[in-house]
Scaffold this motif. Structure first.
Motif, mmCIF file in Angstrom:
data_model
loop_
_atom_site.group_PDB
_atom_site.id
_atom_site.type_symbol
_atom_site.label_atom_id
_atom_site.label_comp_id
_atom_site.label_asym_id
_atom_site.label_seq_id
_atom_site.Cartn_x
_atom_site.Cartn_y
_atom_site.Cartn_z
ATOM 1 N N UNK A 197 0.842 -1.203 0.000
ATOM 2 C CA UNK A 197 0.000 0.000 0.000
ATOM 3 C C UNK A 197 0.871 1.244 0.000
ATOM 4 N N UNK A 198 1.881 1.211 0.837
ATOM 5 C CA UNK A 198 2.786 2.362 0.929
ATOM 6 C C UNK A 198 3.463 2.611 -0.418
ATOM 7 N N UNK A 199 3.882 1.534 -1.035
ATOM 8 C CA UNK A 199 4.546 1.647 -2.333
ATOM 9 C C UNK A 199 3.586 2.207 -3.391
ATOM 10 N N UNK A 200 2.351 1.716 -3.343
ATOM 11 C CA UNK A 200 1.361 2.148 -4.332
ATOM 12 C C UNK A 200 0.999 3.623 -4.156
ATOM 13 N N UNK A 201 0.871 4.040 -2.927
ATOM 14 C CA UNK A 201 0.618 5.464 -2.670
ATOM 15 C C UNK A 201 1.738 6.296 -3.298
ATOM 16 N N UNK A 202 2.933 5.818 -3.065
ATOM 17 C CA UNK A 202 4.110 6.519 -3.586
ATOM 18 C C UNK A 202 4.095 6.584 -5.121
ATOM 19 N N UNK A 203 3.782 5.469 -5.778
ATOM 20 C CA UNK A 203 3.837 5.467 -7.246
ATOM 21 C C UNK A 203 2.666 6.231 -7.868
ATOM 22 N N UNK A 204 1.522 6.226 -7.197
ATOM 23 C CA UNK A 204 0.408 7.041 -7.689
ATOM 24 C C UNK A 204 0.814 8.510 -7.668
ATOM 25 N N UNK A 205 1.368 8.934 -6.562
ATOM 26 C CA UNK A 205 1.824 10.319 -6.429
ATOM 27 C C UNK A 205 2.841 10.684 -7.481
ATOM 28 N N UNK A 206 3.832 9.813 -7.591
ATOM 29 C CA UNK A 206 4.959 10.044 -8.487
ATOM 30 C C UNK A 206 4.511 10.097 -9.951
#
Length: 271
Positions: A197-206
Motif C-alpha cells: 500500500x505504501x509503495x502504491x501510494x508513492x507510485x500514484x503520487x509520483x
DNA sequence: CTTTGCACCTGTTGGC
DNA sequence: TGCCAACAGGTGCAAA
C-alpha cells in the motif's frame, strides 16, 4: 483526454489570466452536456469577479463572489483562453466572457463534461461532498489506502479508480502506477500488504506529479490559438503497449478488460 | 454497504 | 474506397 494532470495543467494555465477578472457574461451554444448547462448562468455570472481557481478531483472550480462555477472536462473536453470574437467551431459549447475582451471557451465533442453553478461553499456540492482524498495531499497515505482496501475483494485497479478511496486516478495512470509498484491490476485489493500500500501510494503520487510536471512545459502553448494542453509527449510504460516489450524486462505487455476498461501490465514485473 | 453494468456522446481506427 | 463494429483518457447512477 483529460486525466488529472491535464486538468491541473489547464488550471495552472488559466489561473494567472483569470484571477481578479470581472465576468461580463456567458454564451451557451449547446446546453446538452452531461447535465444541462443552467440557462440562468449568464445572468448569474454577469458582474461577478473571479476570486480564485481551484481543482477538486477532476473538477475545475472557478470561485466568483459567493458562488462557484464547476467545470468538468469529461472524456474529450478542453478549455482555451482566446479573444471573445474568435469564431466558435463545431464543438465549442460554452464561453465565459471577461471584461478584458477574452473568453474561456469550452470545447467538448463527446459532451460528457459539465458546467454547473453552486451557491456557497463548493465542497458541499453533492458531486464533491463524498469524494476521497486528493492523491497529492498528505491525507492520502499508506494507512488510508490499507484501511480502504481491507473489505474490498475486487481488483486493486478498480479500487484505486474509486473516487471515494482516492480521487483523480484515471485509467491510464492506474495502469502506470500499478506497474511502477510491481502490482498486478487484477490482484484482490484486500490482499495488499501495508508495505505494498505504501509503495502504491508513492507510485500514484509520483506518476501524477511527473505528468503534471510534463504538462507544465506545454503551458506556453495554452493561451492563444496554437496550442492544446494535454499534448504531453508521454512515454507510457504499459498503457497502450499490449504486445510490445516491457521497458524494464523485455517481457510482452499484456492487456485485460476490467469493468469495461482496458488494463495493461507486465506479467513478469508485476505480481 | 459493495459491486456491476449502463448510460451519456462523437470521433477514430482497424478489419473485411 | 467504403462500411461497420469496436473502442476511446470519465463517472454518476440504478440495479443486483
Amino acid at each position: 483526454m483529460p486525466e488529472l494532470p491535464e486538468v491541473e495543467t489547464t488550471l495552472r494555465g488559466l489561473a494567472p489570466y483569470l484571477a481578479g477578472q470581472e465576468i461580463t457574461g456567458a454564451v451557451i451554444r449547446n446546453p446538452h452536456l452531461r447535465w444541462p448547462i443552467p440557462a440562468k448562468l449568464p445572468a448569474v455570472l454577469r458582474g461577478r469577479t473571479i476570486r480564485a481557481l481551484h481543482r477538486r478531483a477532476k473538477y475545475l472550480l472557478i470561485e466568483c463572489g459567493d458562488g462557484t462555477l464547476l467545470l468538468h472536462l469529461g472524456m474529450s473536453g478542453s478549455l482555451r483562453l482566446l479573444p471573445a470574437a474568435t469564431p466558435a467551431e463545431k464543438h465549442d459549447h460554452f464561453d465565459l466572457l471577461l471584461a478584458n475582451g477574452m473568453a474561456v471557451r469550452l470545447r467538448d465533442p463527446r459532451r460528457f463534461g459539465a458546467v454547473l453553478w453552486h451557491d456557497g461553499e463548493a465542497s458541499r456540492h453533492p458531486l464533491l461532498a463524498e469524494l476521497g482524498p486528493e492523491p497529492l495531499l498528505e491525507d492520502f497515505d499508506a494507512d488510508h489506502l490499507y484501511r480502504a482496501t481491507r473489505k474490498r475483494g475486487t481488483p486493486v485497479k478498480t479500487v484505486i479508480m474509486d473516487n471515494r478511496v482516492v480521487v483523480g486516478v484515471g485509467n491510464i495512470y492506474a495502469s502506470e502506477a500499478l506497474f511502477r509498484a510491481g502490482i498486478r491490476p487484477q490482484l484482490a485489493a484486500n490482499r495488499l500488504s501495508m508495505a505494498r500500500c505504501a509503495r502504491l501510494v508513492q507510485t500514484i503520487r509520483e506518476t501524477l506529479a511527473e505528468a503534471i510536471a510534463q504538462g507544465g512545459s506545454s503551458l506556453r502553448d495554452f493561451v492563444g490559438s496554437g496550442g492544446n494542453p494535454g499534448h504531453f509527449q508521454q512515454h507510457h510504460r504499459v498503457y497502450g503497449r499490449a504486445g510490445q516489450p516491457c521497458r524494464a524486462c523485455g517481457a510482452t505487455i499484456k492487456q485485460l478488460r476490467q469493468g469495461q476498461r482496458s488494463s495493461f501490465y507486465c506479467p513478469v514485473c508485476q505480481k
